[in-house]
Write a protein that holds these residues in place. Structure first.
Motif, PDB file in Angstrom:
ATOM      1  N   SER A  34       0.825  -1.211   0.000  1.00  0.00           N
ATOM      2  CA  SER A  34       0.000   0.000   0.000  1.00  0.00           C
ATOM      3  C   SER A  34       0.858   1.260   0.000  1.00  0.00           C
ATOM      4  O   SER A  34       0.552   2.228  -0.703  1.00  0.00           O
ATOM      5  CB  SER A  34      -0.944   0.000   1.203  1.00  0.00           C
ATOM      6  N   SER A  35       1.942   1.243   0.772  1.00  0.00           N
ATOM      7  CA  SER A  35       2.810   2.423   0.810  1.00  0.00           C
ATOM      8  C   SER A  35       3.485   2.640  -0.531  1.00  0.00           C
ATOM      9  O   SER A  35       3.689   3.782  -0.957  1.00  0.00           O
ATOM     10  CB  SER A  35       3.856   2.278   1.915  1.00  0.00           C
ATOM     11  N   ARG A  36       3.824   1.563  -1.234  1.00  0.00           N
ATOM     12  CA  ARG A  36       4.416   1.697  -2.559  1.00  0.00           C
ATOM     13  C   ARG A  36       3.400   2.270  -3.548  1.00  0.00           C
ATOM     14  O   ARG A  36       3.743   3.078  -4.408  1.00  0.00           O
ATOM     15  CB  ARG A  36       4.910   0.341  -3.052  1.00  0.00           C
ATOM     16  N   ALA A  37       2.133   1.866  -3.422  1.00  0.00           N
ATOM     17  CA  ALA A  37       1.102   2.372  -4.322  1.00  0.00           C
ATOM     18  C   ALA A  37       0.887   3.871  -4.132  1.00  0.00           C
ATOM     19  O   ALA A  37       0.685   4.607  -5.098  1.00  0.00           O
ATOM     20  CB  ALA A  37      -0.206   1.621  -4.097  1.00  0.00           C
ATOM     21  N   PHE A  38       0.950   4.328  -2.888  1.00  0.00           N
ATOM     22  CA  PHE A  38       0.723   5.743  -2.611  1.00  0.00           C
ATOM     23  C   PHE A  38       1.987   6.590  -2.807  1.00  0.00           C
ATOM     24  O   PHE A  38       1.889   7.813  -2.908  1.00  0.00           O
ATOM     25  CB  PHE A  38       0.206   5.932  -1.182  1.00  0.00           C
ATOM     26  N   SER A  39       3.143   5.951  -2.835  1.00  0.00           N
ATOM     27  CA  SER A  39       4.395   6.708  -2.922  1.00  0.00           C
ATOM     28  C   SER A  39       4.585   7.282  -4.322  1.00  0.00           C
ATOM     29  O   SER A  39       3.884   6.899  -5.268  1.00  0.00           O
ATOM     30  CB  SER A  39       5.584   5.813  -2.572  1.00  0.00           C
ATOM     31  N   LEU A  40       5.554   8.147  -4.457  1.00  0.00           N
ATOM     32  CA  LEU A  40       5.878   8.763  -5.740  1.00  0.00           C
ATOM     33  C   LEU A  40       7.194   8.220  -6.289  1.00  0.00           C
ATOM     34  O   LEU A  40       7.898   8.900  -7.033  1.00  0.00           O
ATOM     35  CB  LEU A  40       5.950  10.285  -5.585  1.00  0.00           C
ATOM     36  N   ASP A  41       7.506   6.971  -5.917  1.00  0.00           N
ATOM     37  CA  ASP A  41       8.690   6.297  -6.440  1.00  0.00           C
ATOM     38  C   ASP A  41       8.292   5.415  -7.614  1.00  0.00           C
ATOM     39  O   ASP A  41       7.286   4.706  -7.561  1.00  0.00           O
ATOM     40  CB  ASP A  41       9.350   5.442  -5.356  1.00  0.00           C
ATOM     41  N   HIS A  42       9.100   5.445  -8.659  1.00  0.00           N
ATOM     42  CA  HIS A  42       8.890   4.559  -9.809  1.00  0.00           C
ATOM     43  C   HIS A  42      10.250   4.202 -10.390  1.00  0.00           C
ATOM     44  O   HIS A  42      11.130   5.062 -10.502  1.00  0.00           O
ATOM     45  CB  HIS A  42       8.026   5.232 -10.878  1.00  0.00           C
ATOM     46  N   TRP A  43      10.407   2.932 -10.725  1.00  0.00           N
ATOM     47  CA  TRP A  43      11.681   2.450 -11.265  1.00  0.00           C
ATOM     48  C   TRP A  43      11.430   1.707 -12.564  1.00  0.00           C
ATOM     49  O   TRP A  43      10.487   0.915 -12.631  1.00  0.00           O
ATOM     50  CB  TRP A  43      12.325   1.514 -10.232  1.00  0.00           C
ATOM     51  N   PRO A  44      12.196   1.976 -13.635  1.00  0.00           N
ATOM     52  CA  PRO A  44      13.293   2.937 -13.727  1.00  0.00           C
ATOM     53  C   PRO A  44      12.788   4.368 -13.875  1.00  0.00           C
ATOM     54  O   PRO A  44      11.831   4.619 -14.603  1.00  0.00           O
ATOM     55  CB  PRO A  44      14.051   2.485 -14.973  1.00  0.00           C
ATOM     56  N   SER A  45      13.449   5.282 -13.205  1.00  0.00           N
ATOM     57  CA  SER A  45      12.956   6.655 -13.134  1.00  0.00           C
ATOM     58  C   SER A  45      13.194   7.447 -14.411  1.00  0.00           C
ATOM     59  O   SER A  45      12.599   8.516 -14.585  1.00  0.00           O
ATOM     60  CB  SER A  45      13.604   7.381 -11.957  1.00  0.00           C
ATOM     61  N   HIS A  46      14.045   6.947 -15.320  1.00  0.00           N
ATOM     62  CA  HIS A  46      14.286   7.716 -16.551  1.00  0.00           C
ATOM     63  C   HIS A  46      13.051   7.756 -17.447  1.00  0.00           C
ATOM     64  O   HIS A  46      12.993   8.533 -18.393  1.00  0.00           O
ATOM     65  CB  HIS A  46      15.483   7.139 -17.331  1.00  0.00           C
ATOM     66  N   ARG A  47      12.036   6.932 -17.123  1.00  0.00           N
ATOM     67  CA  ARG A  47      10.782   6.986 -17.867  1.00  0.00           C
ATOM     68  C   ARG A  47      10.118   8.357 -17.767  1.00  0.00           C
ATOM     69  O   ARG A  47       9.354   8.739 -18.650  1.00  0.00           O
ATOM     70  CB  ARG A  47       9.825   5.925 -17.331  1.00  0.00           C
ATOM     71  N   PHE A  48      10.379   9.070 -16.699  1.00  0.00           N
ATOM     72  CA  PHE A  48       9.778  10.395 -16.537  1.00  0.00           C
ATOM     73  C   PHE A  48      10.305  11.391 -17.576  1.00  0.00           C
ATOM     74  O   PHE A  48       9.671  12.419 -17.809  1.00  0.00           O
ATOM     75  CB  PHE A  48      10.033  10.932 -15.129  1.00  0.00           C
ATOM     76  N   GLY A  49      11.448  11.098 -18.152  1.00  0.00           N
ATOM     77  CA  GLY A  49      12.034  12.023 -19.125  1.00  0.00           C
ATOM     78  C   GLY A  49      11.933  11.554 -20.551  1.00  0.00           C
ATOM     79  O   GLY A  49      12.571  12.125 -21.430  1.00  0.00           O
ATOM     80  N   CYS A  50      11.129  10.525 -20.805  1.00  0.00           N
ATOM     81  CA  CYS A  50      11.052   9.942 -22.142  1.00  0.00           C
ATOM     82  C   CYS A  50       9.624   9.944 -22.670  1.00  0.00           C
ATOM     83  O   CYS A  50       8.662  10.020 -21.910  1.00  0.00           O
ATOM     84  CB  CYS A  50      11.584   8.508 -22.129  1.00  0.00           C
ATOM     85  N   CYS A  51       9.542   9.815 -23.966  1.00  0.00           N
ATOM     86  CA  CYS A  51       8.257   9.645 -24.637  1.00  0.00           C
ATOM     87  C   CYS A  51       7.919   8.159 -24.678  1.00  0.00           C
ATOM     88  O   CYS A  51       8.815   7.313 -24.802  1.00  0.00           O
ATOM     89  CB  CYS A  51       8.337  10.225 -26.047  1.00  0.00           C
ATOM     90  N   GLN A  52       6.656   7.824 -24.583  1.00  0.00           N
ATOM     91  CA  GLN A  52       6.229   6.424 -24.636  1.00  0.00           C
ATOM     92  C   GLN A  52       6.568   5.780 -25.968  1.00  0.00           C
ATOM     93  O   GLN A  52       6.782   4.574 -26.051  1.00  0.00           O
ATOM     94  CB  GLN A  52       4.726   6.344 -24.397  1.00  0.00           C
ATOM     95  N   TRP A  53       6.666   6.575 -27.027  1.00  0.00           N
ATOM     96  CA  TRP A  53       6.771   6.038 -28.382  1.00  0.00           C
ATOM     97  C   TRP A  53       8.190   6.104 -28.923  1.00  0.00           C
ATOM     98  O   TRP A  53       8.392   6.087 -30.133  1.00  0.00           O
ATOM     99  CB  TRP A  53       5.811   6.779 -29.294  1.00  0.00           C
TER     100      TRP A  53
END
Length: 312
Positions: A34-53
Motif C-alpha cells: 500500500s505504501s508503494r502504491a501511494f508513494s511517488l517512487d517509480h523504477w526505472p525513473s528515466h521513464r519520466f524524461g522519455c516519450c512512450q513512443w
C-alpha cells in the motif's frame, strides 16, 4: 475390545507460534504494497524524461521539442488569461472596477497555473536525463526481478513532477466538466478564445500529455487530486469568511460554491472530490491503454525485424 487404546489428539500441522509470526509478516507485506502504491517512487525513473513512443533511453530530440512547445504554449495562455481580463460585455449589473489580482481566486486559473508548473518541471526532467550518461536500463519495472532494496530512489525532481502532473490532469478534467455543466451562464460569460482554452484546452493538453509521456498513472494517486479539490474548498470558505468577493462583487467565487449556504457548499466540495477520483480513474485507464498499445507496437516491430532478410 480395544479397551486399552488411548486416543491422542493430533497436533496442528502448523505451529501456533508460526501462525502468530505469519500475521505480522502478512501485515508488513500489505503495508509495503500500500505504501508503494501511494508513494511517488517509480523504477526505472528515466521513464519520466522519455516519450512512450521512443526506443532510446534518453529523451529524443522530438520529445524535447514537444516539451518546449507545451511549456511555451501553456505559459502564453496563462499570461494572456491574466492580461486580457475584463468585465463581461453581457454583464449589466452594478458598476464594478476590475481587480486583476482576483484572477488568482478562481479554480480554473489554479488548474492552468498547475499545468504550466508541470510543463516546466517536465522540461527540467527531460534535461536532467538528457545529460545523464550513465543510463543503461532498457526494461520496465515489472520485466526484471530486481529487489526493491536495490532500486534507487526516484529523484526529487521526478517525484514533484509526477505529483504535479497527476493533480493538474485531474483538475483539468473536472474544471472542464463543472464549468460547462454548472458554471457557464450564456447571459454573462462569453465564448471566446481564452475562455475555450482555459476551460477546454486544459483537458486537451492533459490528454495529449497522457498519450505522449512514458511514466505510469497509479490509481492510488487519486488522493492527491481529491486533496487539491478539498484544499480549494477550504480556501474558498476562508476567502468568503474574510469578506472576499468575486470580480463582479458577488459574495461567492462560484454560484455553486456559495458559503452563505454551507450545506450546499459542503455538498458541492464533496461531490467535486468524488468526481476528481473518478477523473483520475479515467486517466489511469488511458495510461494503461497507451502502455499496452506501445508494447504491442514494439512487439510487432521486433517480429518484423526478425523476419526481415539481410541485404548483404
Amino acid at each position: 475390545m480395544c479397551k486399552n487404546v488411548v486416543l491422542i489428539p493430533l497436533k496442528s500441522s502448523v505451529d501456533p507460534a508460526m501462525q502468530k509470526s505469519c500475521k505480522p509478516a502478512m501485515l508488513g507485506r500489505m503495508w509495503q504494497a500500500s505504501s508503494r502504491a501511494f508513494s511517488l517512487d517509480h523504477w526505472p525513473s528515466h521513464r519520466f524524461g522519455c516519450c512512450q513512443w521512443q526506443k532510446r533511453q534518453q529523451p529524443s530530440k522530438y520529445y524535447i521539442l514537444y516539451r518546449w512547445i507545451i511549456f511555451i504554449a501553456v505559459l502564453a495562455i496563462n499570461i494572456a488569461s491574466f492580461a486580457c481580463q475584463r468585465i463581461p460585455v453581457k454583464y449589466h449589473g452594478l458598476k464594478v472596477e476590475l481587480n486583476y489580482f482576483k484572477w488568482f481566486i478562481y479554480l480554473t486559473n489554479w488548474g492552468f497555473m498547475l499545468i504550466a508548473v508541470q510543463a516546466a518541471l517536465a522540461l527540467g526532467v527531460v534535461y536532467y536525463y538528457k545529460n545523464d550518461r550513465n543510463l543503461n536500463l532498457t526494461y520496465d519495472e515489472d520485466d526484471v526481478p530486481v529487489p526493491m532494496s536495490r532500486r534507487k530512489r526516484t529523484p526529487i525532481l521526478c517525484r514533484v513532477y509526477w505529483l504535479t502532473q497527476n493533480v493538474a490532469t485531474d483538475l483539468a478534467f473536472v474544471i472542464s466538466l463543472v464549468y460547462w455543466a454548472l458554471v457557464y451562464d450564456p447571459e454573462i460569460h462569453e465564448i471566446n478564445a481564452i475562455n475555450l482554452l482555459v476551460h477546454g484546452g486544459n483537458s486537451a493538453i492533459m490528454l495529449c500529455e497522457l498519450a505522449v509521456t512514458a511514466h505510469p498513472i497509479r490509481m492510488a494517486h487519486a488522493m492527491y487530486g481529491a486533496g487539491a479539490g478539498l484544499a480549494y474548498g477550504l480556501f474558498s470558505a476562508f476567502y468568503w469568511a474574510v469578506g472576499g468577493t468575486d470580480r463582479l462583487g458577488q459574495a461567492a467565487i462560484y454560484p455553486t460554491l456559495d458559503w452563505n449556504k454551507p450545506a450546499a457548499a459542503f455538498g458541492f466540495v464533496a461531490l467535486c472530490a468524488v468526481v476528481l477520483v473518478m477523473a483520475h480513474g479515467v486517466a489511469t485507464c488511458l495510461a494503461v491503454v497507451r502502455l499496452r498499445l506501445a508494447k504491442r507496437l514494439y512487439a510487432k516491430r521486433a517480429q518484423s525485424d526478425r523476419l526481415t532478410l539481410p541485404t548483404h
